[in-house]
Every structure is written in C-alpha cells, then in structure tokens.
Design a protein around this motif. Structure first.
Motif, PDB file in Angstrom:
ATOM      1  N   LYS A  41      -0.950 -64.307 -53.310  1.00 47.02           N
ATOM      2  CA  LYS A  41      -1.849 -65.646 -53.264  1.00 47.02           C
ATOM      3  C   LYS A  41      -0.930 -66.585 -52.726  1.00 47.02           C
ATOM      4  O   LYS A  41       0.086 -66.859 -53.061  1.00 47.02           O
ATOM      5  N   GLU A  42      -1.884 -67.343 -51.678  1.00 51.61           N
ATOM      6  CA  GLU A  42      -1.111 -68.473 -51.046  1.00 51.61           C
ATOM      7  C   GLU A  42      -2.055 -69.671 -51.900  1.00 51.61           C
ATOM      8  O   GLU A  42      -3.447 -69.903 -51.869  1.00 51.61           O
ATOM      9  N   GLN A  43      -1.183 -70.841 -52.445  1.00 54.35           N
ATOM     10  CA  GLN A  43      -1.760 -71.982 -52.869  1.00 54.35           C
ATOM     11  C   GLN A  43      -1.183 -73.292 -52.404  1.00 54.35           C
ATOM     12  O   GLN A  43      -0.626 -74.011 -53.142  1.00 54.35           O
ATOM     13  N   ASN A  75       5.228 -74.615 -54.659  1.00 50.68           N
ATOM     14  CA  ASN A  75       4.550 -74.073 -53.454  1.00 50.68           C
ATOM     15  C   ASN A  75       5.036 -72.863 -52.697  1.00 50.68           C
ATOM     16  O   ASN A  75       5.578 -72.737 -51.752  1.00 50.68           O
ATOM     17  N   TYR A  96       2.361 -66.509 -54.518  1.00 52.45           N
ATOM     18  CA  TYR A  96       2.424 -65.803 -55.668  1.00 52.45           C
ATOM     19  C   TYR A  96       2.532 -64.224 -55.117  1.00 52.45           C
ATOM     20  O   TYR A  96       1.526 -64.142 -54.343  1.00 52.45           O
ATOM     21  N   ARG A 104       2.653 -71.919 -57.820  1.00 53.17           N
ATOM     22  CA  ARG A 104       1.814 -73.216 -57.100  1.00 53.17           C
ATOM     23  C   ARG A 104       2.517 -74.115 -57.302  1.00 53.17           C
ATOM     24  O   ARG A 104       2.670 -75.068 -56.450  1.00 53.17           O
ATOM     25  N   TYR A 105       3.165 -74.635 -58.597  1.00 51.77           N
ATOM     26  CA  TYR A 105       3.897 -75.949 -58.432  1.00 51.77           C
ATOM     27  C   TYR A 105       5.177 -75.933 -57.662  1.00 51.77           C
ATOM     28  O   TYR A 105       5.448 -77.225 -56.937  1.00 51.77           O
ATOM     29  N   GLN A 123      -6.660 -71.898 -53.132  1.00 52.79           N
ATOM     30  CA  GLN A 123      -6.141 -70.526 -53.413  1.00 52.79           C
ATOM     31  C   GLN A 123      -6.728 -69.732 -52.393  1.00 52.79           C
ATOM     32  O   GLN A 123      -7.976 -69.478 -52.191  1.00 52.79           O
ATOM     33  N   THR A 163      -5.181 -78.300 -54.841  1.00 50.68           N
ATOM     34  CA  THR A 163      -4.809 -76.863 -54.626  1.00 50.68           C
ATOM     35  C   THR A 163      -5.669 -75.887 -54.024  1.00 50.68           C
ATOM     36  O   THR A 163      -6.553 -75.750 -54.901  1.00 50.68           O
ATOM     37  N   GLU A 183       1.238 -70.133 -61.784  1.00 46.40           N
ATOM     38  CA  GLU A 183       1.550 -71.410 -61.978  1.00 46.40           C
ATOM     39  C   GLU A 183       2.626 -72.071 -61.491  1.00 46.40           C
ATOM     40  O   GLU A 183       2.811 -73.127 -60.831  1.00 46.40           O
TER      41      GLU A 183
END
Length: 416
Positions: free
Chosen positions: A175-177, A284, A287, A281-282, A199, A197, A278
């Motif tokens: 996953k890209e966020q 960058n 995932y 995401r934080y 996703q 953000t 998480e």
C-alpha cells in the motif's frame, strides 16, 4: 517450525502469553539472541574442527609481498567461519520466521545458494593451494542467475503468482499512502494548508518499479512498461554488487562483520516500519505486508555477526571466508530490493560501496593508464595499511564512518 506451533497453541488455548511470541518485535529480539548465543557457544567447537581439518587461511606472498608480510601472522588461521554465522541464522529462520511467507523462502534460498557458492570457493582455495578457487566467471554467473530469478519474481506477476501454493507464499499486499494537499486557506487568519493521506493498493511489482532517494518523499524514478527491464537490471546489479562488495571488504579482523551489523540493523528497522501500516504512513514508506519477516532475518544476521566478532576481533581466531561474505552481502542486497530501498542501502552501506569502487578504479587505472595505480593497494582498507595505519585503527575508523552513514540513513527516513 516454532512459529506454526505457537499459532497452533494460540488457536487451541486462546491468546495470552502465546500471542506475545507472534509479535514481529518479539521474534526479532529472539532471533538476534538465538543466533548470538549459538555463535558464541558453538564457536570453540567450530574453530577446533576447522583446525583439525586444516582449513586455514593461505597467504600468497608472491602476489603482494608487503601485504603478505603485514598479514603473515594470519597464516593458517581457520577460514570458512561463515558456516557458523549461516547455521545460526538458519536456525533462527526455522524457529521464528513464518514459513508461509515468500520473503522467508527467498531469504532461505539466497542463504543456501550464496553460502554454498562461497563454501565451494573456499574449499577449492584450501584444497588446491595454488588456485584462486572457483573461476570468477563461474561465481559471477551463479550470483547473476540468482539475481535474475529474484528480478523475475518482482517484475513479472506470473512468476510471483506461480510461486503460491495454497496459503503458502502468497504475494504480499503493498500500500502507498502519500500526503495530498486538500486546500489552502487564505482568509484573514493567515494562510494554512490542509493535508490528508490517501491510500492506494499496489503489488509487489510496484516495489521494484519505484526507486526512492534518501531524504526525498516521492520516488526518484517509477519504471513502467518496457522500463521494468531497467528495474530488473538494477536488481541484478544491486544483489550481485552487494555480495561482491562485502566479499572485498572482508580483509581485516572484524571489518566486514562490524559493518554488516550496522547496515543490517538499518535495513531491519526500515523493514519493521514498512510492516506496520500506521508507522509506514507516518514515515511515508510503502506498507509491505509481511516485511517483518525480513526484519527478523536481518536481526538474526546482526546477532550472528556480533557472536562471530567474539572470535573474529583482532587478533582473529577464525575468518568468515567467502562462505560468509558472499552470502551475507547477498542477503542485505536482497533485503534492500524486497523493501524497495536500494539507494538507502548505498547510503548506509557506504563502506562496502567505497571498497568496491576502489577496486574498480584501481583495475581501470592499471589497464587504461599504462599500469599506473590510484591507490597503494586495493581494496581501500589495504591502502591505509600500506600508509602505515595499524590494522585495528583501520577497522575502528571504518566502523566509525559506517556508524555515521547508518545514522544518516536512519535520519533520512523521517526527514524525507
């Protein structure tokens, strides 16, 4: 497989103490501790066996007389100590990693193939004193062959899907966020920006297609279509180059092992963050489902190298040889590719890069400039030995530089 046993007990008796043992962080610590203790406890037995088998380091005085004099005391010191490191790592893999993960299979095969290649090379050097082991072209062919298989897995969906058997070796979800700006408030209260953000679900192929530069959030390059061939070539260069760079660095007591601990620790931290949606995401990061298995194996590598340093520190009682250096270099290269951090590897592994580049420059200068050399001796650590630096000083200073590069790499994760 202890991991599957823990899951079985958890299903039978519910959560509790068993759930703690399934956490990635717990398994990372257990893997590092297990490989460390195995190396320290099995070290004396392994060294004794290598002595009995007369598997000692040979010094070729005729090729480099001054270097031969500097290292003459190392003559007949047991080599192939990489068997100790790889055994400890594989025990940790079997105990604490999820055998259903494709990352577990890839790292297991990398260890066996490159470890077997290095062991064969070491054996031939010892068995036939006047040879340099396997021909360079044969070693390179096996390294490139392994790299090609990895590249096909990452850039060709049919390859990764064909590896799946039931619930085993399922290609991981990615996953890209990224942060996206929503609006700009220019009211009298002052200009403020609103960000959110979004996703996007990707595939493992998208990891290989994106090249990230340390300290920058967005990908430097995103390969698509026919450009994926370039992504595959980059994977081959990174894995093969990493394996050989560590091999070139393994020339002084503790030099390669110490720097491997620093590099593997940084890659393990990134893999751990990438495994948590998480944290990813934080920071960058992409995932990558199951990337925690990579972190576990890299921590096993750190523990094994730390235990090996117990006997490999100056004056060394055992050397890792090509058995260890080719495999360990390949493992960090493969790990960097799997988490999409090939340029990050170049930063934190700057010592290995410098050692490899010094040899390339030396050979190129010798051939193209009428046998003129840039360095007194290559790889780079031998140049400083020729300048009169004691071996321990060279190793310590290279460790310090490696630590600074590692800290810079870790800083780039948040500052990007």
């Amino acid at each position: 497989m202890l991991f599957l046993l823990i899951e079985l007990l958890q299903n039978q008796f519910g959560t509790g103490v068993f759930s703690i043992l399934t956490y990635t962080s717990t398994r990372m610590i257990l893997a590092a501790a297990t490989s460390l203790l195995l190396c320290i406890s099995l070290g004396p037995w392994m060294i004794k066996k290598l002595y009995e088998l007369k598997i000692g380091q040979s010094i070729r005085m005729e090729e480099c007389p001054l270097l031969g004099q500097l290292h003459f005391k190392k003559k007949d010191t047991p080599t192939m100590g990489g068997l100790l490191i790889l055994t400890a790592m594989l025990v940790s893999l079997l105990l604490f990693m999820d055998p259903r993960s494709p990352f577990t299979l890839i790292l297991f095969c990398t260890t066996l193939v490159l470890g077997g290649l290095g062991a064969t090379d070491d054996y031939l050097k010892i068995r036939y004193k006047n040879t340099k082991g396997l021909p360079a072209k044969a070693k390179l062919a096996i390294q490139v062959g392994l790299s090609i298989l990895l590249a096909l897995y990452l850039v060709w969906p049919a390859m990764s899907n064909s590896l799946q058997v039931g619930n085993w070796f399922i290609p991981p979800i990615v996953k890209e966020q990224p942060l996206v700006r929503l609006a700009v408030d220019t009211s009298y209260l002052g200009s403020t920006e609103q960000w959110t953000t979004i996703q996007r679900t990707l595939s493992i192929q998208d990891v290989a297609a994106r090249i990230f530069m340390p300290f920058f959030r967005d990908p430097l390059i995103t390969f698509t279509g026919i450009g994926l061939i370039l992504a595959a070539l980059l994977i081959i260069i990174v894995v093969t180059g990493s394996s050989n760079a560590v091999n070139l660095t393994d020339g002084l007591d503790g030099l390669a092992a110490g720097n491997l601990i620093l590099v593997a620790s940084c890659l393990a931290i990134v893999a751990f963050f990438s495994n948590n949606i998480e944290l990813a995401r934080y920071l960058n990061l992409l995932y990558i489902q199951g990337a925690g298995e990579i972190a576990i194996y890299l921590f096993a590598l750190c523990g094994a190298c730390l235990g090996f340093l117990w006997y490999n520190g100056h004056p060394a009682q055992v050397f890792m040889g090509d058995t260890g250096s080719l495999a360990l270099g390949g493992i960090i290269g493969v790990s960097a590719v799997l988490i999409g951090k090939v340029l990050f590897l170049a930063l934190v592994g700057g010592i290995f890069v410098a050692e490899a580049v010094s040899v390339i420059l030396q050979v190129g200068s010798y051939k193209l400039r009428n046998k003129k050399r840039i360095f007194l001796c290559a790889p780079l650590h031998h140049h400083f030995e020729y300048k009169g630096w004691p071996e321990t000083k060279v190793v310590l200073r290279f460790w310090i530089i490696g630590l600074l590069l590692a800290l810079g790499g870790l800083a780039s994760i948040k500052l990007g």
